[in-house]
Every structure is written in C-alpha cells, then in structure tokens.
Design a protein around this motif. Structure first.
Motif, PDB file in Angstrom:
ATOM      1  N   ILE A  84      37.361  51.591  -3.189  1.00 45.07           N
ATOM      2  CA  ILE A  84      37.186  52.498  -4.338  1.00 45.07           C
ATOM      3  C   ILE A  84      35.698  52.813  -4.353  1.00 45.07           C
ATOM      4  N   GLY A 131      41.351  58.370  -8.688  1.00 44.78           N
ATOM      5  CA  GLY A 131      42.017  58.209  -9.983  1.00 44.78           C
ATOM      6  C   GLY A 131      41.462  59.053 -11.108  1.00 44.78           C
ATOM      7  N   HIS A 178      47.460  58.669 -14.223  1.00 42.27           N
ATOM      8  CA  HIS A 178      48.514  58.275 -13.286  1.00 42.27           C
ATOM      9  C   HIS A 178      48.852  56.800 -13.444  1.00 42.27           C
ATOM     10  N   LEU A 221      41.325  45.646  -9.738  1.00 39.65           N
ATOM     11  CA  LEU A 221      40.158  46.403  -9.289  1.00 39.65           C
ATOM     12  C   LEU A 221      38.893  45.594  -9.558  1.00 39.65           C
ATOM     13  N   THR A 267      36.786  53.566 -17.277  1.00 40.93           N
ATOM     14  CA  THR A 267      38.202  53.833 -16.995  1.00 40.93           C
ATOM     15  C   THR A 267      38.976  53.789 -18.311  1.00 40.93           C
ATOM     16  N   HIS A 300      46.396  55.141 -16.175  1.00 42.24           N
ATOM     17  CA  HIS A 300      44.944  55.065 -16.298  1.00 42.24           C
ATOM     18  C   HIS A 300      44.302  56.310 -15.710  1.00 42.24           C
ATOM     19  N   ALA A 323      40.218  57.448 -14.290  1.00 35.88           N
ATOM     20  CA  ALA A 323      38.819  57.069 -14.073  1.00 35.88           C
ATOM     21  C   ALA A 323      37.918  58.274 -14.336  1.00 35.88           C
ATOM     22  N   ARG A 339      29.355  54.361  -7.504  1.00 34.29           N
ATOM     23  CA  ARG A 339      30.231  53.344  -8.122  1.00 34.29           C
ATOM     24  C   ARG A 339      31.113  52.835  -7.003  1.00 34.29           C
ATOM     25  N   ARG A 368      40.107  47.515  -4.474  1.00 32.35           N
ATOM     26  CA  ARG A 368      41.329  47.293  -5.259  1.00 32.35           C
ATOM     27  C   ARG A 368      42.352  46.560  -4.413  1.00 32.35           C
TER      28      ARG A 368
END
Ligand code: SIN
Length: 292
Positions: free
Chosen positions: A104, A115, A119, A134, A146, A268, A270, A279, A283
């Motif tokens: 991620i 994300g 979803h 995560l 998130t 969720h 992001a 960032r 995950r």
C-alpha cells in the motif's frame, strides 16, 4: 435541522450490545457505532487470552486500531494467519516472494492511491476477504486518513419496506473496471480476467448473526431480477445511503499503526489528500467465506 426527514429523531438509533469488560487489553471507542483503539497489546507477541479479546473487540467494533506496533513482515503475516488462511489479491502488487503481503504505497509519482472510493475489499471474489490488516509504517505530515462505515448500521437504518424489497436480492460484483490497468505503475501486468461474483445484497455475519448491507460503489455493478434502470436507481440510493457519515468513523494514522477491519460488515475509503508526500505500508488480507 434534517430537512429530508423532518422532526423524526435520528436517522439511525444505535442500541449498543452488552459488552463484558476486557481483562488483557484496553478498548477505547472512536464512536458508539464503529471503531475502537486498542492498547496494551503487542501484535508480535500476543497471549491466547489477548487474541480472544482482540477477536471479540473486532466483532463489537468492526474496525480496531493498534498504535506503536513494530511488526516484521513475518509477524504481520502470522498475525493475519491466526484469524484464517490468507487471501492473495487478484491484481495488487506485493512484496517480493510474499504474495500475501500487499503493498500500500502512494508518493509524488503515483497516478493513484489504494482504496480511494468506498468499497469492501475484493467483494468481487467468490470468497471475499473476511478481514484486512493494514500496517502503515510511513505517514504524510498531515492527511491520509481512512474512513470506515458500519454496514450493520446502514442495513438497520433502512425502512422496513426497503428491507423487505432487498430480502433475497442478489447483486453482481465485478473487479474488471477496478483492476484492469490499475497497477501498471508498479509494473504489474494485466490478467486476462478479473474476478466476478454474485452475492446477496444483505448478508448475515457468521460470528455476530447480525445483518449487513453488502453492496459497495467500488465493485457492485447490478442487481439481478429487476430491470436495468431500476437496478441503477436502487444501487445509486443504496450507495448514497451506505455512505451516510452517521455510520462512519474517520481514523488519523500515526507511523507504525495497524488497522484491522471486518470486510463482512464494513466499507472503507482512503483519503489521498497528502500529495506530494508519501504514505506507505503493507496489507495482509484474511480469506473469508461465501456471503449468505
Ligand atoms: C485499502 O483499501 O486497503 C487501503 C486503505 C488505506 O490505505 O487506508
């Protein structure tokens, strides 16, 4: 004033379930409806009693957060394995030699971040993930939160007429549009096909027995058994309903934090509001069962 509903009280009346006190961890709720921060647990070195209480905290809070963790990749994978077999993502990049350790990552050169829309992870799979763990190791100076939403609350807030209408209805979830070409910047080649599956619109959680709305803007394409225009209108309504902030919490990350969410009863999203900063994390995703 809520101009849509008039003077009828809150859109959703949350009735908290009974919760026994925790003995080996501390649990601090983010909202009455969803989310809790857990302290007093080192995820690399959990006792069986702590593991049981973390499992219970997940069932009661839907998404749980652990700050100041130090997890080697193997320990991250092992934590996920305590909850079930691991899920291999059908498209996303992973760490070399570890297909279950998904990357991620977004930085100045990224064309997108993971994300960004609402979803439930990989709901297009026949056996969609039960949960996702995560571990964010590098955070931007600000942003990168998130958002998580309770699909129990979304279901329970529907009118009785809508619940009857949706009872027994099935929806198509499709990964094609989401995944094709999406990870080209990581050097991931497209596959000939991506997963596609039919799932009930309302599913019953195998642990809690509660009903949850199981459609999401990311993957759900069509309701079966109704005309296309009705499906489109109904899905539009359900997506908007599911995204009501009343059902949500918003989590602000710090470095070396783990979030563990239950994909069977949450969605969720992001926020990629931190460009050009980086960032980054990994995950681990836990395989689930066929939704019923
Ligand atoms: C994801 O959908 O797994 C990404 C969530 C995040 O980066 O916060």
């Amino acid at each position: 004033m809520n101009t849509l509903r008039g003077n009828q009280g809150p859109r959703y009346r949350h009735t908290p379930g009974e919760s026994a006190p925790y003995e080996t961890i501390r649990v601090e709720k983010l909202t009455p409806i969803i989310g809790a921060e857990i302290s007093g647990a080192d995820l690399a070195d959990l006792s069986n009693r702590q593991f049981d209480e973390i499992h219970r905290a997940l069932a009661e809070n839907l998404v749980i957060f652990f700050r100041d963790q130090r997890l080697a990749p193997r320990e991250h994978l092992d934590f996920g394995r305590r909850f079930g077999d691991l899920h291999i993502h059908p498209a996303a990049p992973h760490e070399e030699g570890e297909p279950a350790l998904m990357k991620i990552h977004a930085d100045r050169n990224s064309p997108r971040a993971n994300g960004e829309g609402w979803h439930s992870d990989v709901s297009c799979d026949e056996l969609p993930p039960m949960g996702s763990v995560l571990y964010i190791k590098q955070c931007p100076p600000d942003g990168g939160d998130t958002l998580f939403a309770s699909m129990y609350a979304a279901y329970e807030a529907l009118s009785d007429r809508m619940k009857s209408y949706l009872d027994g209805m099935v929806a198509v979830h499709d990964g094609e549009e989401v995944y094709r070409g999406t990870y080209a910047n990581f050097g991931v080649a497209d596959r000939p096909n991506y997963p596609k599956a039919e799932h009930p619109v309302v599913r019953t959680h195998p642990v809690t027995g509660r009903k949850a709305l199981y459609v999401n803007r990311g993957f759900t394409r069509r309701l079966l058994g109704v005309p296309r225009d009705e499906s489109e209108a109904m899905l539009r309504y359900l997506f908007e309903h599911a995204e009501n902030p009343l059902f949500q919490c918003r989590f602000r990350w710090s470095e070396n934090t783990v979030a563990f969410w239950d994909n069977r009863c949450t969605q969720h999203r992001a926020m990629w509001d931190y460009w050009p900063h980086t960032r980054s994390g990994n995950r681990v995703t836990i395989l689930g069962e066929r939704p019923v």
